[in-house]
Design an enzyme around this catalytic site. Structure first.
Site, PDB file in Angstrom:
ATOM      1  N   GLU A   1       0.824  -1.210   0.000  1.00  0.00           N
ATOM      2  CA  GLU A   1       0.000   0.000   0.000  1.00  0.00           C
ATOM      3  C   GLU A   1       0.855   1.256   0.000  1.00  0.00           C
ATOM      4  O   GLU A   1       0.480   2.270  -0.597  1.00  0.00           O
ATOM      5  CB  GLU A   1      -0.956  -0.011   1.205  1.00  0.00           C
ATOM      6  CG  GLU A   1      -2.082  -1.043   1.102  1.00  0.00           C
ATOM      7  CD  GLU A   1      -1.640  -2.472   1.384  1.00  0.00           C
ATOM      8  OE1 GLU A   1      -0.507  -2.667   1.876  1.00  0.00           O
ATOM      9  OE2 GLU A   1      -2.401  -3.408   1.099  1.00  0.00           O
TER      10      GLU A   1
ATOM     11  N   HIS B   1     -11.091  -6.941   8.138  1.00  0.00           N
ATOM     12  CA  HIS B   1     -11.877  -6.635   6.937  1.00  0.00           C
ATOM     13  C   HIS B   1     -13.129  -5.855   7.302  1.00  0.00           C
ATOM     14  O   HIS B   1     -14.130  -5.943   6.596  1.00  0.00           O
ATOM     15  CB  HIS B   1     -12.286  -7.911   6.196  1.00  0.00           C
ATOM     16  CG  HIS B   1     -11.151  -8.743   5.708  1.00  0.00           C
ATOM     17  ND1 HIS B   1     -10.416  -9.556   6.526  1.00  0.00           N
ATOM     18  CD2 HIS B   1     -10.598  -8.870   4.474  1.00  0.00           C
ATOM     19  CE1 HIS B   1      -9.480 -10.165   5.817  1.00  0.00           C
ATOM     20  NE2 HIS B   1      -9.564  -9.762   4.579  1.00  0.00           N
TER      21      HIS B   1
END
Lengths: 335, 434
Positions: free
Chosen positions: A57, A126
Site C-alpha cells: 500500500e 476486513h
C-alpha cells in the site's frame, strides 16, 4: 444497478472522458477487483491505464503521488480500508500536503477508493471504519456514499477534484441496502426506491449533504451503511426524524446540519466506527458550538464499541436497532 | 517487568543468545584509521553494456566504480571522457555549492533563519549527477541535493528567499529552510519524512513511460533512510514495472548520530540491495565526480532505452554535521573527515584539472573569490525581502490558502479568527501594509 455497478460505471465514464485517469491496485486489472468494482476496465482501456500492483500500500499510494505529480489522475484501490495503514504516511504526510508545501507547484488529484465497514463477517481485518484518521488530516477530503446513485455521482466528482480524496465504500451495502436486521433476508438495490442510477455522466458536488427524509422530531446525522440502519429504526419506531446523509465528511455541509438542528432541536449522531475520537465526536462538537441554544436534549452519539471488530460477535459490536432505539428513546424522552 | 510475570528467559541447558547492537569504529577522542574501507584501484572496474542483464552488475555492487587515480588522472572504462570546459563547469558548480552552504550556515548562526543543512564533502553526488542527466529529467531529491538546483541554474536568490522564509519566498514561508520546490526545474518539493520520495519517483517514471514520454525520473535518499519501508516499496515497484528511474542512496556514513551500521551497512553494501530485487546496481566512489557522472550517465541511458531501473550507492562522507541543530563532535571522532580515504570531491576534481593542464591553483583561488562574492551579492539581494522572524513575510491570510484548491468554510472561519487575534494583539496591523 447496485453500488458496485455504479462505481464501475463511474470509473468507466471517467476513463473514457479523461485519458489521464488511471486505476491501480491489488487484483484490479485482469480480475477486476475482489469486489468486481473494476471489472472489464483493463480489457477496455489497456494495461497502461488499469494495472495490478504488488501487495504494497505504501508503494501504491507513493507511486500514485508521483503519477499525480506528473499530471495523471490516479484512482488507486486499497482492497480493504483495514490495509490502508502502510500507505498512511504517503497519504497524510505527502498527498495531503503537496499543494500546501509547494504553494501549488505540485498537486495530488488522487482518489483512493477503499471498501470499509463491517457487517460481512470480515473479522478485525476486513471490517474497520478508519474515516476519522483521515478527517483529522488537513488537505484530505473524505467522501462516503450510501446509495448507488450517490456512489456514481460522488466518485465522478472525487476523480475530477484537484485535491486528494479518500473515497470509502460501505461494503455492507454494495449489493443492497441494509436495515440493521441482520437475521432477516437482505434486499437487493433493485427493490430500493433510491436505486435508480441515471445513465452517462453526472456528478454530485463534494461537501453537500443529502436530506434523506425530512422530519420534525429529531435530526439524525449519519453516513454510509448507517444511513439505512438509522432510517429503518426511525421508521420502525414511528419517529418523525429528519435523516441527513452527510456524504462528505470533509468538507462537511454545515449549513444543512445547522438548518435541520435548528428545526428539530434534537440530534443523534450515528457511525459504525469505534467511539472514542470518532467522527461522531466532531459532529457533536460542531452541533454544540453552533446550535446549542436550539438544543432541547443532550446530543446522542451511537457508535461501535472501542474494541477491535470481533469476528464471531460482530453483531454485538454493530450499532444496530437496539442501540439506536435506546438512543432515540433517551433523545425523545428528555424534556 | 509486568506485574506477576516471571523472567522471560527460557531454554534449559541451551547456550544463552546474545543481543547485538552495532557500534561505529570510532567515537570522540578515538584515533581514526579507515583501514577497513576497501578502496580498489581506479579504473579497475569493468563497465558492462548499459543494456546488460541486471545480474551482470552484481560484482559492481560490491566493488567501487572509480575513475580518478592517485596521480589525478582519469582512467579505465568508466572514464566519461569529458572535455575541459565541462569539467571546469562541474568544478565551478561544486565550489559554488560549498560557498553557498558556507554562507547560509553563517546566516543561520546570525539568526537569519532557523535551520540549515550543508552537503560538504558530498557535492559531487548531486552536481555530477545533474550534469549526467537531461535538464528536464525529474528529480525527487532529499535535503542534500542543493547542488542539483545550482547545476540547473536555479536562481540563488530564490533559494535564499526560501531559506529566509521572507516575503519573496515562493513557497510562502511554509517549508523548513532548504526544502525547496522548483517545478520549472524538474525538482520535486522536498519532504522531511524520509524516503517518501522514492516510490513517488517510481510513480512519476511509470507515468512518463505510460505516456510515451522520454523523460526519466531519479531520486536521492541517505543511507539511513534506506531502512524505511518506502525504500523497499520503491525497489519492488521499480523492478516489477521496469521503471525508467535511477534510485540513489547517498551513503555519507551518518544519519544524524547513527552510523550506517544501523541501516545494515555492516552486513552488505547498500548497492547490493539491488541484487535481491533483480535491479541493476552500482557502487560508486561518491567523492570522484567523474565516477559519479559516469555511473549516472550509465543508469540514465539504461533507463532511457527501456532497460530498466538502477540503484546507485554513492559511497561518500558527511564532512559536517547533519544540520545546524547537530553537533557531530558529540558522537564521532573529530579526525574522521580528514582521514576519509576517498578525499574531498572538490579537491580531487581540481587536482585532476590541474594535472591535465586545464586549470591552475591561481585560477581556482580566483574562482573561489568570485563565487564567494556571487553568493554574497545574492544574499544581500534576498535580504532586501526580509529574513526569518523580522516581519517581512507573506501576507497573513496565505497561511490558510492551498490546503485545498478552494477555501472551505471551516478554514475561512479559522482565517477570520486568526486575523481577529492579530488585530487584538496589534491594533494598528493591516494585512497588506506590513
Amino acid at each position: 444497478m447496485n453500488m458496485i455497478e455504479a462505481i464501475n460505471d463511474a470509473l468507466d465514464i471517467m476513463m473514457g472522458r479523461d485519458p489521464d485517469v488511471v486505476i491501480m491496485g491489488e487484483d484490479v486489472g485482469y480480475f477486476g477487483g475482489v469486489f468486481r468494482a473494476t471489472a472489464g476496465l483493463q480489457k477496455k482501456y489497456g494495461k497502461n491505464r488499469v494495472f495490478d500492483t504488488p501487495i504494497n500500500e505504501c508503494g501504491i499510494i507513493g507511486a500514485a503521488v508521483g503519477m499525480a505529480a506528473y499530471g495523471l489522475r490516479p484512482v488507486p484501490e486499497i482492497q480493504f480500508a483495514d490495509y490502508i495503514y502502510p500507505g498512511y504516511d504517503q497519504l497524510v504526510s505527502e498527498a495531503a500536503r503537496l499543494r500546501y508545501r509547494s504553494a501549488n507547484e505540485f498537486i495530488a488529484p488522487i482518489t483512493v477508493r477503499s471498501p470499509f465497514g463491517g457487517g460481512i463477517f470480515g473479522g478485525q481485518t476486513h471490517s474497520q471504519s478508519p474515516e476519522a484518521l483521515f478527517t483529522h488530516v488537513a488537505g484530505l477530503k473524505v467522501v462516503i456514499p450510501s446509495t448507488p446513485h450517490d456512489a456514481k455521482g460522488l466518485l465522478i466528482a472525487a476523480i475530477e477534484d484537484n485535491d486528494p480524496v479518500i473515497f470509502f465504500e460501505p461494503k455492507r451495502i454494495y449489493n443492497g441496502p441494509f436495515d440493521g436486521y441482520y437475521d432477516k433476508p437482505a434486499k437487493p438495490w433493485s427493490q430500493h426506491p433510491d436505486s435508480a442510477v441515471p445513465e452517462g455522466y453526472y456528478s454530485i458536488p463534494l461537501g453537500k449533504a443529502r436530506v434523506v427524509r425530512e422530519g420534525e422530531a429529531m435530526t439524525v446525522l449519519a453516513y454510509g451503511t448507517m444511513v439505512h440502519v438509522a432510517a429503518a429504526v426511525c421508521a420502525d419506531k414511528g419517529v418523525d426524524a429528519e435523516i441527513i446523509d452527510l456524504r462528505t465528511l470533509v468538507p462537511i455541509d454545515i449549513e444543512t446540519v445547522e438548518k435541520s438542528v435548528e428545526k428539530t432541536g434534537r440530534v443523534m449522531v450515528v457511525h459504525e466506527a469505534t467511539r472514542t475520537s470518532g467522527f461522531g465526536a466532531e459532529l457533536v462538537a460542531l452541533v454544540q458550538e453552533r446550535c446549542f441554544y436550539h438544543l432541547e436534549a443532550p446530543i446522542e452519539r451511537v457508535t461501535g464499541f472501542d474494541t477491535p471488530y470481533p469476528h464471531s460477535l460482530e453483531w454485538a459490536y454493530f450499532p444496530g436497532p437496539v442501540r439506536i432505539g435506546e438512543a432515540i428513546d433517551r433523545l425523545l424522552g428528555a424534556d | 517487568m509486568a506485574k506477576g510475570r516471571k523472567s522471560l528467559a527460557r531454554g534449559g541447558n541451551r547456550p544463552p543468545l546474545e543481543f547485538y547492537v552495532p557500534e561505529p569504529k570510532f567515537r570522540p577522542g578515538d584515533p581514526v584509521d579507515f583501514v577497513h574501507v576497501q578502496v580498489p584501484p581506479a579504473g579497475a572496474q569493468p563497465r558492462p553494456d548499459e543494456s546488460c542483464a541486471a545480474v551482470d552488475t552484481s560484482p559492481l555492487c560490491y566493488d567501487l566504480v572509480r575513475v580518478l587515480d592517485d596521480e589525478h588522472q582519469a582512467t579505465g572504462p568508466w572514464n566519461p571522457r569529458l572535455d575541459g570546459e565541462t569539467l571546469r563547469e562541474m568544478l565551478r558548480v561544486m565550489a559554488l555549492t560549498r560557498a553557498f552552504d558556507d554562507r547560509m550556515y553563517r546566516g543561520q548562526r546570525q539568526g537569519k533563519t532557523s535551520f540549515y543543512m550543508k552537503c560538504t564533502g558530498e557535492e559531487a553526488t548531486s552536481v555530477a549527477s545533474a550534469f549526467a542527466l537531461a535538464s528536464d529529467d525529474m528529480v525527487f531529491p532529499s535535503y542534500r541535493q542543493q547542488g542539483i538546483l545550482l547545476a540547473r541554474g536555479y536562481p540563488m536568490v530564490e533559494m535564499i528567499n526560501q531559506i529566509y522564509s521572507n516575503r519573496a519566498d515562493h513557497l510562502k514561508g511554509r517549508q523548513l529552510p532548504i526544502m525547496y520546490s522548483a517545478r520549472d526545474y524538474s525538482f520535486f518539493t522536498i519532504s522531511g519524512n524520509l524516503a517518501t520520495q522514492f516510490p513517488q519517483a517510481v510513480g512519476w517514471a511509470l507515468a512518463s513511460a505510460s505516456k510515451g514520454d522520454s523523460r526519466i525520473a531519479t531520486s536521492f535518499i541517505g543511507d539511513g533512510s534506506s531502512a524505511e519501508g518506502d525504500f523497499h516499496a520503491a525497489m519492488t515497484f521499480a523492478t516489477v514495472y521496469n521503471a525508467p528511474v535511477v534510485l540513489n542512496i547517498v551513503n555519507n556514513q551518518w544519519a544524524i548520530s547513527s552510523f550506517s551500521g544501523f541501516a545494515g551497512a555492516e552486513r552488505t553494501t547498500f548497492a547490493a540491495r539491488a541484487i535481491g530485487y533483480g535491479m541493476a546496481g552500482l557502487r560508486v566512489d561518491g567523492n570522484d565526480a567523474l565516477a559519479v557522472y559516469a555511473a549516472m550517465q550509465w543508469a540514465a541511458n539504461r533507463a532511457r532505452s527501456n532497460h530498466g531501473p538502477t540503484l546507485i550507492e554513492h559511497f561518500t562522507y558527511r564532512a559536517e554535521g547533519h544540520s545546524t541543530s547537530d553537533d557531530p563532535s558529540q558522537y564521532r571522532s573529530a579526525r574522521e573527515a580528514e582521514a576519509w580515504p576517498l578525499g574531498d570531491p572538490i579537491t580531487r576534481l581540481k587536482k585532476h584539472l590541474i594535472a591535465i593542464g586545464e586549470w591552475s591553483e591561481e585560477q581556482h583561488e580566483t574562482m573561489d573569490r568570485e563565487l564567494a562574492e556571487q553568493v554574497k551579492a545574492a544574499t544581500k539581494e534576498a535580504e532586501k525581502n526580509g529574513v526569518l522572524g523580522h516581519g517581512l513575510h507573506h501576507p497573513f491570510h496565505t497561511m490558510f490558502e492551498d490546503v485545498y484548491e478552494e477555501l472551505p468554510w471551516h478554514l475561512e472561519e479559522q482565517a477570520e479568527q486568526a486575523i481577529r487575534e492579530r488585530r487584538i494583539k496589534w491594533p494598528t496591523w493591516k494585512e497588506y501594509e506590513q
